[in-house]
Design a protein around this motif. Structure first.
Motif, PDB file in Angstrom:
ATOM      1  N   HIS A   1       3.133  -8.641   5.151  1.00 35.06           N
ATOM      2  CA  HIS A   1       2.656  -7.925   3.959  1.00 35.06           C
ATOM      3  C   HIS A   1       3.678  -7.882   2.831  1.00 35.06           C
ATOM      4  N   PHE A   2       4.951  -8.077   3.166  1.00 34.24           N
ATOM      5  CA  PHE A   2       6.036  -7.944   2.180  1.00 34.24           C
ATOM      6  C   PHE A   2       6.477  -9.277   1.588  1.00 34.24           C
ATOM      7  N   ILE A   3       5.929 -10.381   2.110  1.00 39.58           N
ATOM      8  CA  ILE A   3       6.532 -11.694   1.855  1.00 39.58           C
ATOM      9  C   ILE A   3       6.392 -12.197   0.413  1.00 39.58           C
ATOM     10  N   PHE A   4       5.196 -12.044  -0.178  1.00 42.33           N
ATOM     11  CA  PHE A   4       4.898 -12.836  -1.379  1.00 42.33           C
ATOM     12  C   PHE A   4       4.955 -12.090  -2.703  1.00 42.33           C
ATOM     13  N   GLY A   5       5.081 -12.882  -3.787  1.00 39.73           N
ATOM     14  CA  GLY A   5       4.996 -12.362  -5.151  1.00 39.73           C
ATOM     15  C   GLY A   5       4.349 -13.412  -6.047  1.00 39.73           C
TER      16      GLY A   5
ATOM     17  N   LYS B   1       8.837 -19.199  14.584  1.00 41.62           N
ATOM     18  CA  LYS B   1       8.760 -20.652  14.858  1.00 41.62           C
ATOM     19  C   LYS B   1       9.094 -21.438  13.585  1.00 41.62           C
ATOM     20  N   VAL B   2       8.569 -20.943  12.443  1.00 43.88           N
ATOM     21  CA  VAL B   2       8.834 -21.635  11.169  1.00 43.88           C
ATOM     22  C   VAL B   2      10.342 -21.695  10.946  1.00 43.88           C
ATOM     23  N   PHE B   3      10.980 -20.550  11.125  1.00 44.92           N
ATOM     24  CA  PHE B   3      12.426 -20.449  10.942  1.00 44.92           C
ATOM     25  C   PHE B   3      13.138 -21.497  11.809  1.00 44.92           C
TER      26      PHE B   3
ATOM     27  N   ALA C   1       1.336 -27.011  -0.647  1.00 43.57           N
ATOM     28  CA  ALA C   1       1.894 -25.728  -0.195  1.00 43.57           C
ATOM     29  C   ALA C   1       3.185 -25.395  -0.965  1.00 43.57           C
ATOM     30  N   CYS C   2       4.223 -24.958  -0.253  1.00 50.86           N
ATOM     31  CA  CYS C   2       5.450 -24.508  -0.942  1.00 50.86           C
ATOM     32  C   CYS C   2       6.222 -25.661  -1.580  1.00 50.86           C
ATOM     33  N   SER C   3       5.850 -26.904  -1.276  1.00 53.09           N
ATOM     34  CA  SER C   3       6.518 -28.056  -1.911  1.00 53.09           C
ATOM     35  C   SER C   3       5.704 -28.603  -3.079  1.00 53.09           C
TER      36      SER C   3
ATOM     37  N   ALA D   1      12.085 -18.382   0.626  1.00 52.85           N
ATOM     38  CA  ALA D   1      11.193 -17.708   1.576  1.00 52.85           C
ATOM     39  C   ALA D   1      11.955 -16.642   2.339  1.00 52.85           C
ATOM     40  N   ASN D   2      13.215 -16.931   2.640  1.00 53.98           N
ATOM     41  CA  ASN D   2      13.961 -16.019   3.497  1.00 53.98           C
ATOM     42  C   ASN D   2      15.458 -16.273   3.302  1.00 53.98           C
ATOM     43  N   LEU D   3      16.194 -15.223   2.989  1.00 55.53           N
ATOM     44  CA  LEU D   3      17.630 -15.369   2.698  1.00 55.53           C
ATOM     45  C   LEU D   3      18.408 -15.855   3.927  1.00 55.53           C
TER      46      LEU D   3
ATOM     47  N   GLU E   1       1.539  -0.421  13.948  1.00 55.78           N
ATOM     48  CA  GLU E   1       2.871   0.186  13.801  1.00 55.78           C
ATOM     49  C   GLU E   1       3.296   0.188  12.342  1.00 55.78           C
ATOM     50  N   HIS E   2       4.142   1.170  12.007  1.00 54.84           N
ATOM     51  CA  HIS E   2       4.670   1.250  10.637  1.00 54.84           C
ATOM     52  C   HIS E   2       5.556   0.055  10.315  1.00 54.84           C
ATOM     53  N   SER E   3       5.651  -0.222   9.012  1.00 57.40           N
ATOM     54  CA  SER E   3       6.616  -1.196   8.506  1.00 57.40           C
ATOM     55  C   SER E   3       7.843  -0.408   8.033  1.00 57.40           C
ATOM     56  N   SER E   4       8.942  -1.102   7.745  1.00 58.70           N
ATOM     57  CA  SER E   4      10.107  -0.363   7.236  1.00 58.70           C
ATOM     58  C   SER E   4      10.898  -1.186   6.226  1.00 58.70           C
ATOM     59  N   THR E   5      11.412  -0.485   5.216  1.00 59.81           N
ATOM     60  CA  THR E   5      12.208  -1.128   4.158  1.00 59.81           C
ATOM     61  C   THR E   5      13.434  -1.795   4.754  1.00 59.81           C
TER      62      THR E   5
HETATM   63  N1  COA Z   1       8.616  -3.596   9.745  1.00 58.99           N
HETATM   64  C1  COA Z   1       9.345  -3.223  10.817  1.00 58.99           C
HETATM   65  N2  COA Z   1       9.490  -3.998  11.906  1.00 58.99           N
HETATM   66  C2  COA Z   1       8.850  -5.174  11.931  1.00 58.99           C
HETATM   67  C3  COA Z   1       8.047  -5.612  10.868  1.00 58.99           C
HETATM   68  C4  COA Z   1       7.939  -4.769   9.747  1.00 58.99           C
HETATM   69  N3  COA Z   1       7.218  -5.113   8.671  1.00 58.99           N
HETATM   70  N4  COA Z   1       7.537  -6.828  11.164  1.00 58.99           N
HETATM   71  C5  COA Z   1       8.002  -7.147  12.390  1.00 58.99           C
HETATM   72  N5  COA Z   1       8.785  -6.141  12.858  1.00 58.99           N
HETATM   73  C6  COA Z   1       9.479  -6.086  14.154  1.00 58.99           C
HETATM   74  C7  COA Z   1       8.749  -6.866  15.219  1.00 58.99           C
HETATM   75  O1  COA Z   1       7.770  -6.054  15.829  1.00 58.99           O
HETATM   76  C8  COA Z   1       9.874  -7.233  16.151  1.00 58.99           C
HETATM   77  O2  COA Z   1      10.151  -6.132  16.982  1.00 58.99           O
HETATM   78  P1  COA Z   1      10.609  -6.361  18.528  1.00 58.99           P
HETATM   79  O3  COA Z   1      11.914  -7.137  18.415  1.00 58.99           O
HETATM   80  O4  COA Z   1      10.760  -4.984  19.023  1.00 58.99           O
HETATM   81  O5  COA Z   1       9.518  -7.173  19.143  1.00 58.99           O
HETATM   82  C9  COA Z   1      11.077  -7.402  15.215  1.00 58.99           C
HETATM   83  O6  COA Z   1      10.754  -6.691  14.013  1.00 58.99           O
HETATM   84  C10 COA Z   1      11.372  -8.827  14.894  1.00 58.99           C
HETATM   85  O7  COA Z   1      10.168  -9.461  14.429  1.00 58.99           O
HETATM   86  P2  COA Z   1      10.096 -10.963  14.036  1.00 58.99           P
HETATM   87  O8  COA Z   1       8.712 -11.321  13.567  1.00 58.99           O
HETATM   88  O9  COA Z   1      10.668 -11.780  15.131  1.00 58.99           O
HETATM   89  O10 COA Z   1      11.077 -10.954  12.750  1.00 58.99           O
HETATM   90  P3  COA Z   1      11.950 -12.081  12.143  1.00 58.99           P
HETATM   91  O11 COA Z   1      13.350 -11.664  12.198  1.00 58.99           O
HETATM   92  O12 COA Z   1      11.568 -13.453  12.631  1.00 58.99           O
HETATM   93  O13 COA Z   1      11.508 -12.011  10.594  1.00 58.99           O
HETATM   94  C11 COA Z   1      10.113 -13.162   8.996  1.00 58.99           C
HETATM   95  C12 COA Z   1      10.168 -12.222  10.207  1.00 58.99           C
HETATM   96  C13 COA Z   1       8.664 -13.494   8.715  1.00 58.99           C
HETATM   97  C14 COA Z   1      10.729 -12.447   7.803  1.00 58.99           C
HETATM   98  C15 COA Z   1      10.928 -14.424   9.304  1.00 58.99           C
HETATM   99  O14 COA Z   1      10.559 -14.951  10.557  1.00 58.99           O
HETATM  100  C16 COA Z   1      10.741 -15.526   8.284  1.00 58.99           C
HETATM  101  O15 COA Z   1      10.928 -15.336   7.088  1.00 58.99           O
HETATM  102  N6  COA Z   1      10.463 -16.753   8.750  1.00 58.99           N
HETATM  103  C17 COA Z   1      10.320 -17.918   7.873  1.00 58.99           C
HETATM  104  C18 COA Z   1       9.087 -17.774   7.108  1.00 58.99           C
HETATM  105  C19 COA Z   1       8.842 -18.854   6.133  1.00 58.99           C
HETATM  106  O16 COA Z   1       9.685 -19.545   5.640  1.00 58.99           O
HETATM  107  N7  COA Z   1       7.600 -19.020   5.809  1.00 58.99           N
HETATM  108  C20 COA Z   1       7.204 -19.942   4.849  1.00 58.99           C
HETATM  109  C21 COA Z   1       6.096 -19.301   4.174  1.00 58.99           C
HETATM  110  S1  COA Z   1       5.550 -20.284   2.893  1.00 58.99           S
END
Ligand code: COA
Length: 370
Positions: A198-202, A263-265, A155-157, A298-300, A51-55
């Motif tokens: 795919h959008f997470i890191f820098g 789950k992390v959240f 890791a992140c710490s 990691a996440n606002l 599936e596509h990703s979205s901004t």
């Molecule tokens: N573009 C569009 N939609 C997307 C998507 C993307 N790139 N990725 C996931 N989705 C969709 C999913 O398919 C899901 O759809 P559904 O509700 O129809 O099933 C919906 O968006 C929600 O997905 P989910 O994975 O539950 O999103 P989220 O709100 O939990 O956000 C993260 C995802 C990863 C941004 C978030 O969980 C996060 O940041 N968690 C903490 C991560 C963290 O701290 N990690 C530490 C790393 S060091």
């Protein structure tokens, strides 16, 4: 016992910046190509269409708007989907050492220090490019620093745990001034074909100078630390030296970053809020005594959730936990230090908390006073 300070911090930022629109356009082109190339299997039902990703999703789910990367052209090529760099000769400075030296020089300048003032180097990052010789020893050699140097990974710490080691060595008078460096090339462990990550890191490199007596114009005194680790597989990177002898042919995707973000959240937010609240009460402080919370980036939504848990809904003010995710994305261990570096308006006597959290799980709160 002697006092210990964060004398200064420094940054190296890659020259290439990638916006969400650019990244998502390349991801969506990759998805279209994958679905076209695999249309028979998808129609048969043996594999699923991507599936596509979205901004809109990325900005709402994470607060990330752009990221800096060491190489952009190949990362955005839908046929490649990762940065590409040239290998370096072993007699040339390695990539991690090079960016670490750049961040270190910035920190040295800000504290008005020279390499000769440094007694030890700790390189601490989520991923380190080789087992040995240590990147820290390579940097020590490049800068002409005497004393000792070693690498560590939490890791992140990684940054905060590295600062904690430096603090202990200075408190026990093993050293006076220690350079802690966090070269984070996170793009080398991320899966740019994974929609959820795919959008997470820098990429970035950060450096911190930890010092006993300090004349730095930008110093803060370290009051105390509180650290905790709790085992979890929800953030995992399988790549390691044992892969080579395991009776298994790993796919590319299996050796990259993986997480169960939801789950992390759910797990990490309460753990962090509790640890910071306990840290404050051990110091007889209230959240009102803290001017800034420089949290892991990691996440606002995560950071807002944690801050609300600590200060309560009525006193929530997002400015108290500055965000750099919009510009940098998740730079692993460097994130909380970039927030500290960029948003530090503390006046003498003001207190703040630097707090990392991430893989392991690992959490570290550092209480500082300007
Ligand atoms: N573009 C569009 N939609 C997307 C998507 C993307 N790139 N990725 C996931 N989705 C969709 C999913 O398919 C899901 O759809 P559904 O509700 O129809 O099933 C919906 O968006 C929600 O997905 P989910 O994975 O539950 O999103 P989220 O709100 O939990 O956000 C993260 C995802 C990863 C941004 C978030 O969980 C996060 O940041 N968690 C903490 C991560 C963290 O701290 N990690 C530490 C790393 S060091």
């Amino acid at each position: 016992m002697r006092e210990v300070h964060i004398a200064s911090t420094g940054l190296w930022i890659p020259e290439h910046k990638v916006s969400n629109d650019e990244l998502i356009q390349s991801f969506n082109e990759y998805v279209d190509k994958y679905n076209e190339d695999n249309k028979d299997s998808i129609n048969e039902g043996s594999i699923k269409a991507l599936e596509h990703s979205s901004t809109e999703f990325v900005e709402k789910a994470s607060g990330i708007k752009s990221r800096y990367v060491i190489e952009k052209k190949h990362l955005l090529d839908p046929n490649f989907m990762k940065p590409l760099i040239e290998p370096r000769d072993k007699n040339d400075l390695s990539i991690l050492a090079e960016i670490g030296v750049n961040a270190a020089k910035d920190a040295l300048d800000r504290a008005n220090l020279q390499p000769k003032d440094i007694d030890a180097v700790i390189v601490s990052a989520a991923n380190i490019s080789r087992a040995y010789p240590a990147i820290a020893i390579e940097i020590q050699n490049e800068l002409g620093i005497k004393g000792y140097a070693y690498d560590m990974m939490v890791a992140c710490s990684s940054a905060t745990f590295g600062i904690s080691n430096a603090y202990s060595d200075i408190k026990t008078e093993k050293a006076d001034t220690i350079l802690v460096i966090n070269p984070e090339i996170t793009t080398a462990h991320n899966n740019y074909t994974d929609r959820e990550a795919h959008f997470i890191f820098g990429d970035v490199a950060a450096a911190t100078i930890v010092q006993g007596e300090s004349n730095s114009p930008v110093k803060s005194r370290i009051i105390s630390f509180k650290q905790s680790t709790v085992f979890s597989n929800n953030i995992r990177n399988e790549k390691g030296f044992i892969n080579f002898i395991e009776n298994k042919d790993y796919t590319r995707d299996e050796l990259l970053f993986k997480q169960n973000g939801k789950k992390v959240f759910k797990d990490v937010c309460p753990l962090v809020a509790e640890l910071i609240s306990e840290h404050l009460s051990e110091e007889d402080l209230s959240h009102r005594d803290i001017k800034k919370f420089w949290l892991h980036q990691a996440n606002l939504n995560m950071n807002n959730f944690i801050l609300k848990r600590i200060v309560g809904d009525d006193e929530f003010n997002a400015d108290k936990a500055p965000c750099v995710l919009d510009e940098f994305a998740n730079t692993s261990s460097a994130g909380s230090l970039i927030a500290y570096h960029r948003h530090n308006d503390l006046k003498p006597g003001d207190k703040g908390i630097i707090c990392s959290f991430g893989g392991g799980y690992s959490i570290c709160s550092i209480l500082v006073e300007k």
